[in-house]
Motif scaffolding. Structure first.
Motif, PDB file in Angstrom:
ATOM      1  N   UNK A 145     -10.338  11.972  -7.527  1.00 25.59           N
ATOM      2  CA  UNK A 145     -10.744  13.483  -8.220  1.00 25.59           C
ATOM      3  C   UNK A 145     -10.662  14.636  -7.440  1.00 25.59           C
ATOM      4  N   UNK A 146     -10.184  15.521  -7.961  1.00 25.96           N
ATOM      5  CA  UNK A 146     -10.039  17.256  -7.161  1.00 25.96           C
ATOM      6  C   UNK A 146      -9.279  17.072  -5.773  1.00 25.96           C
ATOM      7  N   UNK A 147      -8.296  15.959  -5.636  1.00 23.78           N
ATOM      8  CA  UNK A 147      -7.651  15.962  -4.207  1.00 23.78           C
ATOM      9  C   UNK A 147      -6.812  17.232  -4.096  1.00 23.78           C
ATOM     10  N   UNK A 148      -6.690  18.146  -3.301  1.00 24.70           N
ATOM     11  CA  UNK A 148      -5.883  19.212  -3.365  1.00 24.70           C
ATOM     12  C   UNK A 148      -4.514  19.120  -2.537  1.00 24.70           C
ATOM     13  N   UNK A 149      -4.235  17.719  -2.105  1.00 27.24           N
ATOM     14  CA  UNK A 149      -3.067  17.601  -1.310  1.00 27.24           C
ATOM     15  C   UNK A 149      -1.889  17.069  -2.206  1.00 27.24           C
ATOM     16  N   UNK A 150      -0.890  17.829  -2.116  1.00 30.13           N
ATOM     17  CA  UNK A 150       0.248  17.478  -3.031  1.00 30.13           C
ATOM     18  C   UNK A 150       1.587  16.971  -2.247  1.00 30.13           C
ATOM     19  N   UNK A 151       1.387  16.981  -0.893  1.00 27.49           N
ATOM     20  CA  UNK A 151       2.371  16.403   0.170  1.00 27.49           C
ATOM     21  C   UNK A 151       1.971  14.681   0.216  1.00 27.49           C
ATOM     22  N   UNK A 152       2.910  14.130   0.762  1.00 22.62           N
ATOM     23  CA  UNK A 152       2.585  12.643   1.149  1.00 22.62           C
ATOM     24  C   UNK A 152       1.326  12.572   2.078  1.00 22.62           C
ATOM     25  N   UNK A 153       0.506  11.584   1.544  1.00 19.02           N
ATOM     26  CA  UNK A 153      -0.851  11.661   2.202  1.00 19.02           C
ATOM     27  C   UNK A 153      -1.340  10.166   1.950  1.00 19.02           C
ATOM     28  N   UNK A 154      -2.415   9.677   2.739  1.00 22.38           N
ATOM     29  CA  UNK A 154      -3.167   8.413   2.190  1.00 22.38           C
ATOM     30  C   UNK A 154      -3.757   8.341   0.921  1.00 22.38           C
ATOM     31  N   UNK A 155      -3.557   7.269   0.271  1.00 22.03           N
ATOM     32  CA  UNK A 155      -4.293   7.153  -1.061  1.00 22.03           C
ATOM     33  C   UNK A 155      -5.698   6.887  -0.843  1.00 22.03           C
ATOM     34  N   UNK A 156      -6.106   6.469   0.108  1.00 21.06           N
ATOM     35  CA  UNK A 156      -7.551   5.991   0.197  1.00 21.06           C
ATOM     36  C   UNK A 156      -8.293   7.165   1.084  1.00 21.06           C
ATOM     37  N   UNK A 157      -9.552   7.648   0.961  1.00 20.38           N
ATOM     38  CA  UNK A 157     -10.378   8.814   1.538  1.00 20.38           C
ATOM     39  C   UNK A 157     -10.500   8.436   2.879  1.00 20.38           C
ATOM     40  N   UNK A 158     -10.902   6.903   3.084  1.00 22.64           N
ATOM     41  CA  UNK A 158     -11.372   6.330   4.277  1.00 22.64           C
ATOM     42  C   UNK A 158     -10.145   5.505   4.921  1.00 22.64           C
ATOM     43  N   UNK A 159      -8.973   6.178   4.885  1.00 22.78           N
ATOM     44  CA  UNK A 159      -7.828   5.131   5.311  1.00 22.78           C
ATOM     45  C   UNK A 159      -7.778   4.734   6.528  1.00 22.78           C
ATOM     46  N   UNK A 160      -8.425   5.589   7.642  1.00 26.45           N
ATOM     47  CA  UNK A 160      -8.727   5.015   9.103  1.00 26.45           C
ATOM     48  C   UNK A 160      -9.175   3.716   8.885  1.00 26.45           C
ATOM     49  N   UNK A 161     -10.267   3.732   8.239  1.00 29.04           N
ATOM     50  CA  UNK A 161     -11.261   2.444   8.477  1.00 29.04           C
ATOM     51  C   UNK A 161     -10.685   1.269   7.500  1.00 29.04           C
ATOM     52  N   UNK A 162     -10.081   1.679   6.496  1.00 29.08           N
ATOM     53  CA  UNK A 162      -9.442   0.603   5.472  1.00 29.08           C
ATOM     54  C   UNK A 162      -8.108   0.150   5.969  1.00 29.08           C
ATOM     55  N   UNK A 163      -7.515   0.836   6.667  1.00 29.35           N
ATOM     56  CA  UNK A 163      -5.946   0.379   7.452  1.00 29.35           C
ATOM     57  C   UNK A 163      -6.115  -1.058   7.904  1.00 29.35           C
ATOM     58  N   UNK A 164      -5.147  -2.024   7.601  1.00 28.43           N
ATOM     59  CA  UNK A 164      -5.286  -3.260   7.920  1.00 28.43           C
ATOM     60  C   UNK A 164      -3.888  -3.937   8.346  1.00 28.43           C
ATOM     61  N   UNK A 165      -3.941  -4.860   9.145  1.00 29.89           N
ATOM     62  CA  UNK A 165      -2.794  -5.804   9.081  1.00 29.89           C
ATOM     63  C   UNK A 165      -2.965  -7.189   8.623  1.00 29.89           C
ATOM     64  N   UNK A 166      -4.134  -7.274   7.765  1.00 29.71           N
ATOM     65  CA  UNK A 166      -4.310  -8.599   6.740  1.00 29.71           C
ATOM     66  C   UNK A 166      -3.261  -8.827   5.918  1.00 29.71           C
ATOM     67  N   UNK A 167      -2.244  -9.541   5.603  1.00 35.80           N
ATOM     68  CA  UNK A 167      -1.076  -9.587   4.915  1.00 35.80           C
ATOM     69  C   UNK A 167      -1.636  -9.809   3.317  1.00 35.80           C
ATOM     70  N   UNK A 168      -2.598 -10.581   3.100  1.00 35.71           N
ATOM     71  CA  UNK A 168      -3.355 -10.677   1.716  1.00 35.71           C
ATOM     72  C   UNK A 168      -3.894  -9.227   1.258  1.00 35.71           C
TER      73      UNK A 168
END
Length: 223
Positions: free
Chosen positions: A50-73
């Motif tokens: 809600x309220x995200x002002x970014x219209x260009x390509x960007x991460x879907x998750x606000x905490x993407x740095x911590x959420x990024x994963x190499x767990x295939x599942x």
């Protein structure tokens, strides 16, 4: 993340959606962290926040740095319901050296015949807007000659890149040299930077070091 709002994202075929998920999982299987990108909706990207002002390509998750994963599942679950872009955080498994098209082609031709062989050859992706991205071993800063050169951008910790087969408004991100072609090996960053410096000089761009006479260049990291 999306609440009750369902933006009109670009309609991908079932095959394209499966391909996005499979490729994202393949990156994870090779130890590359992955994070879902916002979904393309006509000429802009929507992430459902809600309220995200970014219209260009960007991460879907606000905490993407911590959420990024190499767990295939875990990676597979992100693409189960939405056609997310595939984003790869940098400064982890690899750094990225980003350059414009004219430099990218020149450097790619140079590394193909470089005497260091596989030590300077690695994955290279190209965006539909003409940006070439060379994946290199992480941790090395830019050489002094490149540190203030606007032609070269280094992506390290805290940054990310869109990876194939992510679709942008202008077209699809593609590999010029796929990871499989490079056997998932990453080249020495400074060898690629040396090739970049030569390419800049060959195209008439003056690159100079900020080092004072008698000062040593940046130290190499132990391998």
């Amino acid at each position: 993340m999306w609440g009750n709002v369902a933006p009109r994202v670009v309609q991908l075929s079932p095959l394209e959606r499966v391909r996005l998920r499979r490729v994202a999982v393949r990156y994870a299987l090779h130890g590359w962290d992955v994070t879902p990108g916002a979904c393309l909706a006509r000429s802009r990207f929507v992430c459902g926040r809600a309220g995200c002002p970014t219209v260009g390509c960007h991460p879907a998750l606000e905490n993407w740095e911590n959420a990024a994963s190499a767990d295939p599942a875990r990676v597979a679950t992100w693409w189960r319901t939405r056609p997310h872009g595939v984003l790869l955080p940098t400064g982890r498994a690899f750094d990225v050296l980003e350059v414009p098209t004219h430099l990218g082609r020149h450097v790619l031709d140079a590394v193909r015949t470089h005497p260091a062989g596989v030590g300077v050859r690695g994955p290279v992706l190209v965006t539909p807007t003409g940006r070439w991205m060379f994946l290199v071993r992480p941790g090395d800063p830019l050489r002094p000659e490149l540190d203030h050169c606007f032609h070269v951008v280094r992506h390290g910790p805290g940054s990310w890149i869109p990876a194939p087969p992510t679709r942008l408004p202008e077209g699809t991100v593609r590999w010029a040299v796929a990871p499989e072609q490079a056997r998932w090996q990453l080249p020495d960053s400074y060898l690629v930077q040396n090739a970049l410096i030569e390419a800049l000089r060959a195209t008439g761009v003056t690159v100079t070091s900020d080092l004072l006479p008698g000062h040593l260049p940046l130290p190499r990291r132990g391998r």
